[in-house]
Design an enzyme around this catalytic site. Structure first.
Site: not given
Length: 651
Positions: A330-334
């Site tokens: 999810g957004s931890t990959f941003k």
């Protein structure tokens, strides 16, 4: 009729020739026998002497003491305890069924142990090893041993002895890390090339999972031997001598038992995982999966009821989710996408992207989590408020191959050298990966999905913790689980510089800081207040189901209204303190819903526990949360005390 005198010389000559031939033959036979006897007695004397000794002396293996496992402070995690066991020697028992029946009249033995003993006795007979003892039951009481000893004349082939068995003093707290041992099975023997003769000993214990399995040969040690005088039937007459084996190596892990215990308790009621990394050394201070299980159940022979309960639990307590669970990040990959774009020069930190609430690519709408949009967003705000449309745009600019390369540089999509079972490699997909896996070309929609940690991207909680650690330090942090072997330190996992632009790293860290500390940040509710404990984090919520256009038109169904298995995964990563990072933490709660609301509070509490090496001051928390936190700390302290008392009672 009397032979004529003239024929007598001819007869004498014939007899003399026969005698000469027979004498020569006899002499030749004696010569051959003499040569053979000389060969056996002189040239091959050592060989036949050894064969004679083998007929008289039987060598048997002595199982060595298994190596011990400790935590970083010397707290025992896996030890050996002396236990009484009852054995049977098949060839001496006569009618095995009758002997076992008489034994069960004296000692209460589970029926499954009796059935297993019959099978192992038959197996030993088929292998021509009926003289090797088979363990019927272990961990029996002294009273049972006394009854067996007193009634020995009526129990042929039955004997009681003292042996060693594995014990896990911390119970469930480190089960997924340490693993457990169990008896060698036929499956084990088939899958181990050139197995150690020790493994042929019935009920010999070997590592099945975790560190116990990964360091099996080192922990096992080397067998000793004892010389037994046996009769022609192979029965033992007396012991002539013995040579003790070499004990297995002792391991010291990097795990902090107190922090591990707190983390397991903090995860109670969830299907979740937390990893804590020491940023100075790469040491894994806590590696917790919930729910957990008691490894002692497997050592003692797990019951059908216990096995069924563990195996059918939808929360999968036997799974080491920290390394086996692969989740869309999810957004931890941003942070990965942001650094890839900055390093590639396709975006500057201050450049803005307009977010109307969705991005249209190839006729398909990709939505932002904020349906009405964020407006103009730069990189800092995109991290702080987790704007999806910003990453849809810059992900297309940088391309999937450079995103995948950055992901692997930061530790996602690679297998780390951690001795735990079935570690998943995760997926950092690129064009070549899709071509190899699916024989298909990469599509622009795949890049859009990957740019927010969805689609094909998968990461384990361990990989997310490593990713956060490398962002926090700029170094190639390597997770280390074993601190020393027999007192000799293992290499540090501190790592060298990743070679990333420090200015870009500072920009990403600043965005993570405001995720936790700006009122508009997605993780503001899980902030800390004391300067020495300021967090920098990033939330993530990953979908496990497809939201159809029809559902989006009528309103997306909330997680609370969905069955548990269809709810989003909740994720959070953080490091602390912000100005001088000491720890990185990753938390994944399966089907937990929102990362900010579910995973962030857990990670925050675990991080503070690590920073203060125990319960943190309540002043570290926002004032409106202190009452709840005090109750939580009290509950966990009570649970820990009760668990310690139970472990003491079992010991």
């Amino acid at each position: 009729m009397k032979r004529p005198i003239k024929d007598q010389p001819q007869v004498s000559s014939r007899i003399s020739r026969r005698a000469l031939i027979m004498g020569a033959a006899q002499f030749g036979m004696v010569g051959v026998l003499g040569w053979r006897m000389r060969s056996m007695q002189v040239e091959h004397a050592d060989l036949y002497r050894n064969l004679a000794e083998e007929n008289r002396v039987n060598l048997r293996l002595i199982a060595p003491s298994r190596g011990l496992i400790y935590d970083r402070a010397g707290v025992p995690l896996a030890v050996n305890e002396q236990v009484y066991r009852i054995n049977i020697v098949p060839e001496e028992a006569g009618d095995i069924d009758d002997t076992l029946r008489r034994l069960t009249d004296l000692v209460e033995i589970p029926e499954e142990d009796i059935a297993r003993t019959r099978e192992e006795c038959e197996r030993q007979k088929m292998r021509g090893a009926a003289f090797v003892p088979v363990t019927i039951v272990e961990r029996v009481a002294w009273d049972d041993v006394a009854r067996v000893t007193v009634n020995a004349p009526a129990l042929p082939g039955i004997s009681a002895e003292v042996g060693l068995s594995r014990l896990y003093p911390q119970g469930a707290d480190s089960a997924h890390v340490v693993g457990y041992v169990g008896p060698v099975s036929d499956y084990d023997l088939r899958n181990i090339p050139d197995p150690d003769p020790l493994l042929e000993i019935p009920r010999f214990q070997i590592g099945k999972t975790g560190v116990e399995a990964k360091f099996e040969e080192m922990l096992r040690g080397e067998a000793g031997t004892k010389q037994l005088e046996v009769n022609a039937a192979g029965r033992v007459m007396r012991e002539l001598g013995r040579e003790e084996g070499v004990p297995g190596a002792d391991l010291q892990l990097t795990i902090d038992t107190r922090l591990q215990r707190y983390t397991e308790a903090r995860l109670e009621g969830e299907s979740a995982a937390v990893v804590v990394i020491d940023l100075e050394s790469g040491d894994l201070r806590a590696v917790a999966s919930a729910p957990t299980f008691d490894p002692n159940l497997f050592v003692r022979g797990i019951s059908v009821a216990d096995w069924t309960g563990l195996n059918e639990n939808i929360y999968r307590p036997l799974s080491a989710k920290t390394v086996q669970g692969a989740y869309p990040p999810g957004s931890t990959f941003k942070m990965v996408v942001a650094l890839a774009a900055l390093e590639a020069g396709v975006v500057s930190p201050d450049e803005t992207v307009y977010c109307p609430g969705y991005t249209e690519v190839g006729g398909t709408r990709f939505h932002c989590w904020k349906s009405w949009g964020h407006g103009n967003v730069d990189m800092h705000r995109s991290l702080q408020e987790s704007c999806d449309c910003y990453y849809y745009e810059i992900g297309q600019r940088v391309g999937i191959d450079r995103i995948a390369a950055m992901a692997r540089k930061l530790g996602v999509g690679i297998r780390h050298d951690v001795p735990m079972s079935a570690e998943s490699v995760g997926i950092a997909p690129d064009r070549a990966w899709k071509r190899e896996r699916y024989d298909e070309d990469w599509r622009i929609g795949d890049t859009v999905n990957a740019s927010i940690g969805q689609g094909y991207v998968l990461a384990t909680p361990l990989q997310l913790a490593v990713m956060c650690a490398r962002v926090a330090t700029g170094r190639d942090i390597r997770p280390r689980l074993v601190q020393s072997v027999n007192g000799i330190p293992e290499p540090s996992g501190a790592g060298e510089s990743l070679g990333l632009n420090e200015n870009f790293l500072r920009r990403v860290r600043a965005g993570m800081h405001d995720v936790s500390n700006n009122p508009h940040g997605t993780g503001y509710g899980s902030r800390t207040l004391l300067d020495e404990a300021i967090l920098a984090g990033k939330s993530g919520t990953s979908q496990v189901r497809r939201i159809t256009p029809e559902e989006r038109a009528r309103g997306v169904t909330s997680n609370e209204d969905l069955p548990w298995e269809r709810r989003d995964h909740a994720l959070w990563v953080n490091f602390a303190p912000y100005d001088k990072p000491r720890f990185a933490v990753a938390c994944v709660v399966e089907h937990g819903g929102g990362g900010s609301s579910v995973a962030a509070p857990i990670a925050r509490d675990v991080t503070l526990q690590a920073l203060y090496d125990g319960p943190p001051p309540l002043e570290a928390y926002p004032s409106n949360q202190r009452g709840r936190i005090a109750e939580l700390q009290s509950r966990i302290a009570g649970q820990t005390a009760r668990a310690a008392a139970q472990r003491s009672d079992r010991a």
